[in-house]
Enzyme design. Structure first.
Site, PDB file in Angstrom:
ATOM      1  N   VAL A  13       0.828  -1.195   0.000  1.00 43.23           N
ATOM      2  CA  VAL A  13       0.000   0.000   0.000  1.00 43.23           C
ATOM      3  C   VAL A  13       0.874   1.261   0.000  1.00 43.23           C
ATOM      4  O   VAL A  13       1.931   1.309   0.640  1.00 43.23           O
ATOM      5  CB  VAL A  13      -0.942  -0.010   1.232  1.00 43.23           C
ATOM      6  CG1 VAL A  13      -0.164   0.074   2.545  1.00 43.23           C
ATOM      7  CG2 VAL A  13      -1.978   1.089   1.138  1.00 43.23           C
ATOM      8  N   ASP A  15       2.740   2.504  -2.292  1.00 44.05           N
ATOM      9  CA  ASP A  15       4.034   2.453  -2.991  1.00 44.05           C
ATOM     10  C   ASP A  15       4.012   3.231  -4.299  1.00 44.05           C
ATOM     11  O   ASP A  15       5.032   3.321  -4.991  1.00 44.05           O
ATOM     12  CB  ASP A  15       4.441   0.994  -3.269  1.00 44.05           C
ATOM     13  CG  ASP A  15       5.079   0.336  -2.050  1.00 44.05           C
ATOM     14  OD1 ASP A  15       5.309   1.043  -1.062  1.00 44.05           O
ATOM     15  OD2 ASP A  15       5.335  -0.882  -2.100  1.00 44.05           O
ATOM     16  N   ASP A  89      -4.625  -1.635 -12.474  1.00 42.71           N
ATOM     17  CA  ASP A  89      -3.998  -1.025 -11.294  1.00 42.71           C
ATOM     18  C   ASP A  89      -4.639  -1.662 -10.070  1.00 42.71           C
ATOM     19  O   ASP A  89      -5.827  -1.456  -9.795  1.00 42.71           O
ATOM     20  CB  ASP A  89      -4.224   0.490 -11.307  1.00 42.71           C
ATOM     21  CG  ASP A  89      -3.611   1.165 -10.094  1.00 42.71           C
ATOM     22  OD1 ASP A  89      -2.497   0.771  -9.704  1.00 42.71           O
ATOM     23  OD2 ASP A  89      -4.256   2.071  -9.528  1.00 42.71           O
ATOM     24  N   GLY A  92      -2.956  -2.260  -2.956  1.00 47.91           N
ATOM     25  CA  GLY A  92      -1.837  -2.794  -2.197  1.00 47.91           C
ATOM     26  C   GLY A  92      -2.195  -3.184  -0.776  1.00 47.91           C
ATOM     27  O   GLY A  92      -1.479  -3.956  -0.144  1.00 47.91           O
ATOM     28  N   SER A 447     -27.845 -28.575  22.758  1.00 43.73           N
ATOM     29  CA  SER A 447     -27.811 -29.616  23.783  1.00 43.73           C
ATOM     30  C   SER A 447     -28.940 -29.352  24.775  1.00 43.73           C
ATOM     31  O   SER A 447     -29.120 -28.227  25.255  1.00 43.73           O
ATOM     32  CB  SER A 447     -26.464 -29.580  24.506  1.00 43.73           C
ATOM     33  OG  SER A 447     -26.440 -30.524  25.546  1.00 43.73           O
ATOM     34  N   SER A 519     -24.894 -30.703  15.415  1.00 45.03           N
ATOM     35  CA  SER A 519     -24.525 -30.190  14.072  1.00 45.03           C
ATOM     36  C   SER A 519     -24.792 -28.689  13.968  1.00 45.03           C
ATOM     37  O   SER A 519     -25.706 -28.264  13.273  1.00 45.03           O
ATOM     38  CB  SER A 519     -25.252 -30.962  12.973  1.00 45.03           C
ATOM     39  OG  SER A 519     -26.626 -31.089  13.209  1.00 45.03           O
TER      40      SER A 519
END
Length: 608
Positions: A13, A15, A89, A92, A447, A519
């Protein structure tokens, strides 16, 4: 006709990726007059004290301009006297790594930017690995912000050497290193007087001249089918993009996966009839006889493609949720979309060192090698041989978001040595003998919601009716079949997968199966439903948590509240309610007998 170069800009980022491309377009006079005027006006209220902010040409989103970072991929199309270009482009920031991967997937060359004041960062290394993963072979390292280090050659050479050392593990064909200043324009469209020690070409000139040698398997015609065109009863054509080779009228082709053969009767490119079509063209092909062809099939000639369902792949995980082995996803490979399971993670790859790290989960933006199994054999190839049929994405079955992208490294021999053995006595015969239709009654809930009690009562009622049944209770199964599994998420996923496979075998035997498992995760219940098929009936016991905790038959809630049981559903681990269960019962509002009556009444037509 001018050659086309598709390239991306990437790197960490801030750069200077957007600024670099913006300055290149501005200096090369590749902007329309209104674009240039708008850029100059926007720059007056920008972040450069009135100087032109070239990044505004690429960063078009409001958030991008406010934050000063690229978020989405910005594509630009431009042409010079020597070549045509498409540039992506890419962002970053680590948060938007998936967007960078999308841009890399289309490119032939990558321009990787490095801030000369910071050097090579972790995100830079991640982007290099993604470029290699996506098959990019041509790299330009643009060491940016040279003006901020007074064009120091020593720092330039130090960063260059560090980059070359890191890239030694990858099979890049070409690496060119250029010192640039995206804001000042040094070595972008013309040589800079501030870097007399650099004897190479400016960036744009280099991009105009580099020869991208694409190996497109010119002799191997391959076209995945995207659509069957049937505008009327006289016309039936198969449409798709030719990804390699060429095809001519009257040539014989093979249709995969059926291996049927036919000759080409007619070829259309767009809406024009032609004698020949080549790689990169969208084509409609008519054959000289009727054959079974649908989306996902492949037309081929002289191509050595594989028909398989097990392979090892390198993937980039892009989902916010962790990858858990055993979970079911959709895979899109070529034009085919089918269910797939990540069977195991062989190892993840350390971004900085490339070392293999043992793991059983994968987090966002991590890269790993995995073994993947598909629900059926489809046409594929390794990525080195065929980019289109050797690359894929994994799609979350619930959200339809892209969870990962990957490439096929090699196939697993076990898939070629295991063949389904047909038996004379089948499920229909077994069911008829027992006088019933097999189903799986899948009881799910917290449960204490009454799953085991109700499943027991329903089985007693079915048994009294003369039905053949089998009750699979979660606790009982963990004493035997699943005694090797703990309660971490990966173990829970495998717990449900195994019981679903057992239930399917029970149904194949003609038996009505009752499954009593918490589940808790929707994805796992969806996977169980996929394994079991139409026989799956989901029964959700929606008893409130307060009531379940009040009952606390086994004393588990008390232990969970005291921290003695980690990952306990409803307390320290979530329960994801079914969105559309077949049957829903709140056992706090009715007796066991009443609940049993409701279930029997609902399923009676399924089992008789």
């Amino acid at each position: 006709m001018k050659s086309l170069l598709k390239f991306i800009t990437c790197g960490s980022v801030d750069d200077g990726k957007s600024t670099l491309i913006g300055h290149m377009l501005y200096d090369a006079k590749l902007l329309f007059a209104d674009q240039k005027k708008a850029l100059e006006l926007d720059s007056k209220i920008g972040s450069r004290e009135g100087k032109i902010d070239y990044s505004l040409l690429l960063d078009g989103l409001k958030d991008e301009r406010e934050q000063g970072i690229t978020i989405d991929v910005a594509y630009r199309y431009f042409t010079t006297n020597n070549r045509s270009f498409i540039v992506a482009d890419t962002p970053g920031h680590e948060e938007y790594t998936r967007n960078m991967a999308v841009g890399a997937s289309f490119a032939d060359l990558a321009v990787i930017l490095v801030d000369a004041t910071k050097g090579i960062l972790t995100q830079t290394k991640r982007h290099i690995r993604i470029c290699a993963l996506m098959g990019i072979k041509y790299i330009v390292l643009a060491i940016n912000k040279m003006d901020l280090i007074n064009y120091d050659q020593y720092i330039f050479e130090k960063i260059k050497q560090s980059f070359m050392n890191f890239c030694s593990d990858f099979n890049f064909i070409s690496i060119q290193v250029i010192p640039v200043s995206a804001t000042e324009g040094d070595n972008i469209t013309k040589k800079s007087p501030y870097t007399p020690w650099y004897d190479g070409l400016p960036l744009l000139t280099y991009l105009e001249q580099i020869d991208i040698n694409e190996d497109v398997n010119k002799n191997e015609f391959v076209m995945p089918i995207q659509r069957v065109s049937r505008p009327n009863h006289k016309f039936r054509g198969f449409q798709g993009e030719i990804i390699s080779g060429k095809i001519s009228l009257n040539e014989e082709i093979i249709i995969l996966p059926s291996y049927e053969k036919a000759k080409v009767k007619n070829i259309l490119v767009t809406n024009k009839e032609v004698n020949e079509a080549v790689a990169g063209q969208p084509a409609t092909i008519q054959l000289d006889r009727e054959v079974d062809v649908s989306r996902g099939c492949v037309l081929a000639k002289d191509a050595n493609l594989k028909l398989d369902n097990l392979f090892t792949a390198t993937i980039l995980w892009m989902d916010d949720e962790k990858l858990i082995t055993g979970r079911n996803y959709l895979i899109k490979l070529g034009t085919k979309i089918i269910p797939a399971v990540v069977m195991d993670i062989k190892h993840k790859i350390d971004i900085n060192t490339g070392k293999y790290i043992s793991t059983d989960t994968l987090s966002k933006n991590e890269i790993a090698q995995c073994n993947i199994a598909l629900s059926e054999k489809i046409v594929m190839d390794t990525f080195d041989n065929n980019k289109t049929l050797g690359s894929f994405i994994l799609i979350d079955r619930i959200t339809n978001m892209t969870s990962a992208c990957g490439v096929i490294e090699h196939f697993l021999r076990r898939s070629q040595n295991i063949v389904w053995q047909d038996t004379y006595v089948n499920k229909e015969m077994r069911s008829k003998q027992k006088g019933q239709k097999p189903v799986t009654l899948w009881f799910t809930g917290l449960s204490g919601s009454g799953k085991s009690t109700l499943a027991n009562e329903v089985e007693k009622r079915l048994f009294a009716m003369g039905k053949h049944t089998m009750l699979l209770d979660g606790d009982n199964i963990r004493h035997g079949l699943n005694k090797d599994l703990g309660f971490k998420e990966a173990n829970r996923v495998e717990n449900i997968r195994r019981i679903a496979e057992v239930s399917k075998l029970m149904n194949d035997a003609g038996i009505i199966t009752l499954v009593s498992f918490i589940s808790p995760f929707r994805k796992d219940r969806e996977n169980a439903k996929r394994i079991i098929g139409n026989e799956f009936i989901e029964i959700f016991l929606s008893t409130p948590l307060e009531e379940c905790e009040k009952r606390d038959v086994k004393g588990l809630y008390k232990k969970a509240r005291e921290g003695e049981i980690p990952n306990f559903t409803g307390i320290t681990s979530p329960y994801e309610k079914p969105l559309n269960p077949d049957i829903e019962i709140d056992t706090s509002k009715c007796s066991v007998e009443e609940a049993t009556d409701i279930i029997i009444k609902k399923i009676i037509n399924y089992i008789n």
